[in-house]
Design a protein around this motif. Structure first.
Motif: not given
Length: 338
Positions: A149-174, A176-178
């Motif tokens: 919903k955050l991506l498609y309804s509110q257009g927040c493409n920058w969510i792909q820069q979300y980082s998972f704490g010590p994992e420091r993960y960002t990318g297109s699979n964010v 699925g992980k979320l």
């Protein structure tokens, strides 16, 4: 006749001697075998006992190391061990602990693992162990759909820069992980809150908070929910509408979180990695979970900030949980006894 008697007696003696020699040999062999078996069994028992002891100690160390929240300990005993000596700070802390013991009826505490998820761990452990249900707004929405919903309804493409704490993960699979994080939160919260027996619920919590992978997913889900609510409040403020709570105006007034992207990049992405939640974030956390978080801040003993509620405005029907901190960074769980 005498010769025959003598011969018979001699023959009998010789036969008995021969039999005894054979029996003695067999007895000696049997005794030697039994002694060898006894010695072997004793050595085997000693070896197995040592092996079992080492394995037990290993498992105990591993369990204690992995356990996110330890079993309860005596409050004053903990204070005496942690704050020895006669320095000004040590005396101050012992006085603060004594005040909790005598005036607030806090007799025990549960230590929480000291990492950058510490405050989230202390809050969620109490939510689950007390059987506190989902907040009302979560019951009305499917939280599993919030990432999309955050991506498609509110257009927040920058969510792909979300980082998972010590994992420091960002990318297109964010996404699925979320979603997996949200599923872990929803599944475990539903199952544990539906368990009515306190002892069984406590055992379930101990198992959950000993699984580092699972508990990290819980914290990342909570972080994302915080981000989602900030996005919604930001949109309302942009549209000149009143935010749902004035704490959002306070949060977005910071230079480091003037919009949802900067809030994520400068605050949320580092939580679990290099920083913990700060006090403004604690206000938001209590509001979203619909709980009053009462914090005893021991380094602020003898000031008005010794006991603080997050948020400071709350509804009467909200549940209450309590935290104890010595430095506003690491938190423990106080236990009350009358």
């Amino acid at each position: 006749g005498r010769h025959e008697v003598w011969s018979w007696t001699t023959a009998t003696k010789q036969s008995l001697c021969l039999m005894w020699q054979k029996v003695k040999v067999q007895l000696l062999l049997s005794m030697s075998f039994l002694v060898a078996v006894f010695w072997y069994c004793r050595r085997l028992y000693s070896f197995l006992a040592q092996l079992l002891k080492r394995w037990s100690n290993y498992l105990q160390r591993k369990l204690i190391r992995n356990l996110g929240v330890l079993t309860e300990v005596d409050l004053l005993g903990y204070s005496a061990r942690e704050w020895k000596g006669e320095t000004k700070q040590a005396k101050h802390m012992r006085e603060a602990y004594a005040e909790l013991f005598w005036s607030y009826h806090i007799k025990y505490l549960r230590q929480v693992r000291r990492d950058n998820y510490c405050v989230l761990r202390a809050v969620l452990f109490q939510l689950f162990s007390q059987g506190i249900p989902f907040p009302s707004w979560m019951k009305e929405r499917d939280i599993l759909k919030l990432p999309e919903k955050l991506l498609y309804s509110q257009g927040c493409n920058w969510i792909q820069q979300y980082s998972f704490g010590p994992e420091r993960y960002t990318g297109s699979n964010v996404f699925g992980k979320l979603r997996k994080c949200m599923e872990t939160l929803k599944t475990n919260w539903t199952e544990i809150s539906a368990t009515k027996d306190p002892e069984e619920r406590g055992n379930m919590c101990n198992m959950l908070f000993s699984d580092e992978t699972k508990e990290h997913k819980l914290y990342e889900a909570i972080k994302f929910i915080m981000l989602y609510e900030v996005v919604e409040a930001y949109e309302q403020i942009k549209n000149r509408e009143e935010p749902p709570h004035n704490l959002f105006s306070l949060l977005l007034a910071r230079d480091s979180s003037s919009d949802p992207l900067s809030f994520m990049m400068n605050h949320l992405n580092s939580i679990g990695d290099s920083i913990c939640l700060d006090q403004v974030d604690l206000f938001l956390l209590g509001y979203l979970l619909e709980v009053k978080i009462r914090v005893y801040r021991l380094h602020r003993f003898n000031t008005e900030e010794f006991q603080v509620n997050y948020p400071d405005e709350y509804r009467r029907e909200w549940n209450e949980i309590s935290l104890l901190t010595e430095d506003d960074r690491y938190y423990h769980i106080p236990l009350f006894r009358t």
